[in-house]
Design a protein around this motif. Structure first.
Motif, PDB file in Angstrom:
ATOM      1  N   ASN A  49      69.315  85.001  25.995  1.00 28.19           N
ATOM      2  CA  ASN A  49      69.211  84.366  27.321  1.00 28.19           C
ATOM      3  C   ASN A  49      68.092  84.979  28.157  1.00 28.19           C
ATOM      4  OD1 ASN A  49      71.390  82.577  26.889  1.00 28.19           O
ATOM      5  ND2 ASN A  49      72.831  84.201  27.390  1.00 28.19           N
ATOM      6  N   GLY A  50      66.957  85.249  27.518  1.00 24.91           N
ATOM      7  CA  GLY A  50      65.790  85.753  28.237  1.00 24.91           C
ATOM      8  C   GLY A  50      65.735  87.263  28.409  1.00 24.91           C
ATOM      9  N   SER A  51      66.851  87.949  28.218  1.00 27.46           N
ATOM     10  CA  SER A  51      66.870  89.406  28.350  1.00 27.46           C
ATOM     11  C   SER A  51      66.707  90.049  26.973  1.00 27.46           C
ATOM     12  CB  SER A  51      68.193  89.884  28.945  1.00 27.46           C
ATOM     13  OG  SER A  51      68.352  89.357  30.238  1.00 27.46           O
ATOM     14  N   ILE A  52      66.108  91.220  26.960  1.00 28.22           N
ATOM     15  CA  ILE A  52      65.941  91.924  25.701  1.00 28.22           C
ATOM     16  C   ILE A  52      67.269  92.560  25.300  1.00 28.22           C
ATOM     17  CG2 ILE A  52      64.792  93.842  24.537  1.00 28.22           C
ATOM     18  CD1 ILE A  52      62.319  93.244  26.228  1.00 28.22           C
ATOM     19  N   ALA A  53      67.764  92.175  24.121  1.00 27.95           N
ATOM     20  CA  ALA A  53      69.020  92.722  23.602  1.00 27.95           C
ATOM     21  C   ALA A  53      68.758  93.929  22.715  1.00 27.95           C
ATOM     22  CB  ALA A  53      69.768  91.644  22.817  1.00 27.95           C
ATOM     23  N   ALA A  54      67.623  93.903  21.994  1.00 28.34           N
ATOM     24  CA  ALA A  54      67.282  94.993  21.087  1.00 28.34           C
ATOM     25  C   ALA A  54      65.769  95.059  20.944  1.00 28.34           C
ATOM     26  CB  ALA A  54      67.933  94.779  19.729  1.00 28.34           C
TER      27      ALA A  54
ATOM     28  N   ALA B  59      75.938  96.107  25.112  1.00 29.64           N
ATOM     29  CA  ALA B  59      76.699  94.870  24.897  1.00 29.64           C
ATOM     30  C   ALA B  59      76.443  94.250  23.528  1.00 29.64           C
ATOM     31  CB  ALA B  59      76.365  93.854  25.992  1.00 29.64           C
ATOM     32  N   TYR B  60      75.378  94.666  22.859  1.00 25.46           N
ATOM     33  CA  TYR B  60      74.992  94.061  21.580  1.00 25.46           C
ATOM     34  C   TYR B  60      75.171  95.001  20.389  1.00 25.46           C
ATOM     35  CZ  TYR B  60      72.977  90.654  24.707  1.00 25.46           C
ATOM     36  OH  TYR B  60      72.809  89.715  25.691  1.00 25.46           O
ATOM     37  N   ARG B  61      75.648  96.200  20.645  1.00 22.84           N
ATOM     38  CA  ARG B  61      75.806  97.165  19.555  1.00 22.84           C
ATOM     39  C   ARG B  61      76.869  96.689  18.573  1.00 22.84           C
ATOM     40  NH1 ARG B  61      74.454 102.838  22.497  1.00 22.84           N
ATOM     41  NH2 ARG B  61      72.326 102.197  22.932  1.00 22.84           N
ATOM     42  N   GLY B  62      76.698  97.087  17.319  1.00 23.62           N
ATOM     43  CA  GLY B  62      77.652  96.722  16.281  1.00 23.62           C
ATOM     44  C   GLY B  62      77.447  95.329  15.714  1.00 23.62           C
ATOM     45  N   GLN B  63      76.382  94.648  16.104  1.00 18.56           N
ATOM     46  CA  GLN B  63      76.121  93.289  15.631  1.00 18.56           C
ATOM     47  C   GLN B  63      74.987  93.235  14.605  1.00 18.56           C
ATOM     48  OE1 GLN B  63      75.702  90.460  18.872  1.00 18.56           O
ATOM     49  NE2 GLN B  63      77.099  91.638  20.148  1.00 18.56           N
TER      50      GLN B  63
ATOM     51  N   GLY C 153      69.808  96.094  15.159  1.00 19.67           N
ATOM     52  CA  GLY C 153      68.851  97.114  14.737  1.00 19.67           C
ATOM     53  C   GLY C 153      68.381  96.868  13.311  1.00 19.67           C
ATOM     54  N   ASP C 154      69.316  96.484  12.450  1.00 23.79           N
ATOM     55  CA  ASP C 154      68.961  96.183  11.064  1.00 23.79           C
ATOM     56  C   ASP C 154      68.033  94.975  10.980  1.00 23.79           C
ATOM     57  OD1 ASP C 154      70.357  98.256   9.717  1.00 23.79           O
ATOM     58  OD2 ASP C 154      72.232  97.180  10.034  1.00 23.79           O
ATOM     59  N   LYS C 155      68.271  93.982  11.812  1.00 28.50           N
ATOM     60  CA  LYS C 155      67.401  92.797  11.824  1.00 28.50           C
ATOM     61  C   LYS C 155      65.972  93.178  12.219  1.00 28.50           C
ATOM     62  CE  LYS C 155      70.874  89.275  12.897  1.00 28.50           C
ATOM     63  NZ  LYS C 155      70.899  88.624  11.620  1.00 28.50           N
ATOM     64  N   LEU C 156      65.839  94.096  13.173  1.00 30.71           N
ATOM     65  CA  LEU C 156      64.505  94.550  13.589  1.00 30.71           C
ATOM     66  C   LEU C 156      63.793  95.246  12.436  1.00 30.71           C
ATOM     67  CD1 LEU C 156      65.379  95.961  17.116  1.00 30.71           C
ATOM     68  CD2 LEU C 156      64.207  93.809  16.617  1.00 30.71           C
ATOM     69  N   ILE C 157      64.516  96.118  11.738  1.00 29.49           N
ATOM     70  CA  ILE C 157      63.914  96.828  10.610  1.00 29.49           C
ATOM     71  C   ILE C 157      63.536  95.853   9.504  1.00 29.49           C
ATOM     72  CG2 ILE C 157      64.369  98.471   8.748  1.00 29.49           C
ATOM     73  CD1 ILE C 157      65.908 100.142  10.814  1.00 29.49           C
ATOM     74  N   GLU C 158      64.420  94.902   9.200  1.00 33.62           N
ATOM     75  CA  GLU C 158      64.114  93.905   8.170  1.00 33.62           C
ATOM     76  C   GLU C 158      62.839  93.138   8.508  1.00 33.62           C
ATOM     77  OE1 GLU C 158      67.643  91.506   7.898  1.00 33.62           O
ATOM     78  OE2 GLU C 158      68.833  93.200   7.174  1.00 33.62           O
ATOM     79  N   ALA C 159      62.675  92.781   9.773  1.00 36.61           N
ATOM     80  CA  ALA C 159      61.478  92.042  10.188  1.00 36.61           C
ATOM     81  C   ALA C 159      60.226  92.894  10.012  1.00 36.61           C
ATOM     82  CB  ALA C 159      61.620  91.587  11.639  1.00 36.61           C
ATOM     83  N   MET C 160      60.318  94.174  10.351  1.00 36.63           N
ATOM     84  CA  MET C 160      59.149  95.041  10.195  1.00 36.63           C
ATOM     85  C   MET C 160      58.826  95.275   8.724  1.00 36.63           C
ATOM     86  SD  MET C 160      58.073  98.471  12.113  1.00 36.63           S
ATOM     87  CE  MET C 160      56.389  99.027  11.948  1.00 36.63           C
ATOM     88  N   VAL C 161      59.844  95.429   7.892  1.00 39.24           N
ATOM     89  CA  VAL C 161      59.624  95.605   6.458  1.00 39.24           C
ATOM     90  C   VAL C 161      58.932  94.369   5.880  1.00 39.24           C
ATOM     91  CG1 VAL C 161      60.806  95.759   4.220  1.00 39.24           C
ATOM     92  CG2 VAL C 161      61.445  97.300   6.086  1.00 39.24           C
ATOM     93  N   GLU C 162      59.393  93.197   6.273  1.00 38.66           N
ATOM     94  CA  GLU C 162      58.776  91.953   5.808  1.00 38.66           C
ATOM     95  C   GLU C 162      57.309  91.876   6.254  1.00 38.66           C
ATOM     96  OE1 GLU C 162      59.351  87.287   6.835  1.00 38.66           O
ATOM     97  OE2 GLU C 162      61.173  88.390   6.310  1.00 38.66           O
TER      98      GLU C 162
END
Length: 93
Positions: free
Chosen positions: A18-23, A45-49, A52-61
C-alpha cells in the motif's frame, strides 16, 4: 502477493505494501562483479512472512543474470547464504 522492486539508483531491493516500504535490502557495489549486501530490514508488521528471503532471492537472480558475485555482510543475508547451498554459485568466496 508481494512484488520485489529493484531500485538501482538507490542500490536496494524492496517490497512495498500500500505504498509503504514493508521490507528493504541495501547493497554496496564494490566492483562491477561484486556486490555487498550491507543491510536487510523488515518492518515489524511484516516479519515472519518470508519477505527477507524474497529480497535475497531477487538479488541472487539479478546476480546470476549479470555475472555478479555477492558478499553478504548483513547478518540475515549471511545466515541465509551459509544455510542455502543453492546460492553457492553467486557467493563471493
Amino acid at each position: 502477493m508481494h512484488v520485489v522492486e529493484h531500485e538501482t539508483a538507490k542500490k536496494r531491493f524492496l517490497i512495498r505494501d500500500n505504498g509503504s516500504i514493508a521490507a528493504v535490502m541495501t547493497y554496496v557495489i564494490s566492483s562491477p562483479e561484486l556486490y555487498i549486501i550491507d543491510h536487510t530490514f523488515v518492518e515489524n508488521a511484516y516479519r515472519g512472512q518470508g519477505l527477507g528471503d524474497k529480497l535475497i532471492e531477487a538479488m541472487v537472480e539479478y546476480a546470476r543474470e549479470n555475472g555478479i558475485k555477492i558478499l553478504p555482510l548483513c547478518p540475515f543475508a549471511k545466515g541465509r547464504f551459509e544455510r542455502l547451498s543453492e546460492y553457492a554459485d553467486v557467493l563471493n568466496k
